[in-house]
Design a protein around this motif. Structure first.
Motif, PDB file in Angstrom:
ATOM      1  N   SER A 187       2.534 -10.155   7.944  1.00 23.39           N
ATOM      2  CA  SER A 187       2.233  -9.366   6.752  1.00 23.39           C
ATOM      3  C   SER A 187       1.027  -8.467   6.999  1.00 23.39           C
ATOM      4  N   SER A 200       2.138 -15.715   6.058  1.00 23.90           N
ATOM      5  CA  SER A 200       3.159 -14.979   6.794  1.00 23.90           C
ATOM      6  C   SER A 200       3.093 -15.228   8.301  1.00 23.90           C
ATOM      7  N   THR A 251       0.742 -13.196  12.656  1.00 22.84           N
ATOM      8  CA  THR A 251       0.768 -12.797  11.250  1.00 22.84           C
ATOM      9  C   THR A 251       1.652 -11.577  11.126  1.00 22.84           C
ATOM     10  N   LYS A 259      -0.547  -7.194   4.360  1.00 24.18           N
ATOM     11  CA  LYS A 259      -1.359  -7.402   3.169  1.00 24.18           C
ATOM     12  C   LYS A 259      -2.312  -8.569   3.409  1.00 24.18           C
ATOM     13  N   THR A 260      -3.597  -8.361   3.196  1.00 31.26           N
ATOM     14  CA  THR A 260      -4.576  -9.408   3.479  1.00 31.26           C
ATOM     15  C   THR A 260      -4.419 -10.624   2.571  1.00 31.26           C
ATOM     16  N   GLU A 261      -3.993 -10.437   1.329  1.00 29.20           N
ATOM     17  CA  GLU A 261      -3.873 -11.582   0.422  1.00 29.20           C
ATOM     18  C   GLU A 261      -2.700 -12.491   0.789  1.00 29.20           C
ATOM     19  N   ASN A 262      -1.721 -11.987   1.540  1.00 28.15           N
ATOM     20  CA  ASN A 262      -0.558 -12.792   1.933  1.00 28.15           C
ATOM     21  C   ASN A 262      -0.569 -13.185   3.406  1.00 28.15           C
TER      22      ASN A 262
END
Length: 66
Positions: free
Chosen positions: A34, A43, A32, A36-39
């Motif tokens: 990203s 990613s 991973t 950002k947890t929402e993306n």
């Protein structure tokens, strides 16, 4: 360039640390990128990971450079 070996669990590849062609364990990992947890689910990218069975040196290369 990697070549197959008579061993069932590795490939013979050049190791920069040993300066020789040695047996390597090769795998593919999804990482991973990203923070950002929402993306995070969107990613993930594949990486080719090699580990020299002689000296333990690990190297990784991103497989998708889009």
């Amino acid at each position: 360039m990697a070549t197959t070996d008579d061993a069932f669990d590795g490939l013979t590849e050049y190791c920069q640390e040993c300066d020789l062609d040695t047996l390597h364990e090769v795998s593919v990992q999804l990482r991973t990128e990203s923070t950002k947890t929402e993306n995070a689910a969107f990613s993930r990218e594949p990486y080719r990971v090699t580990e020299c069975q002689r000296c333990g040196h690990r190297a990784s290369q991103r497989m998708n450079n889009a």
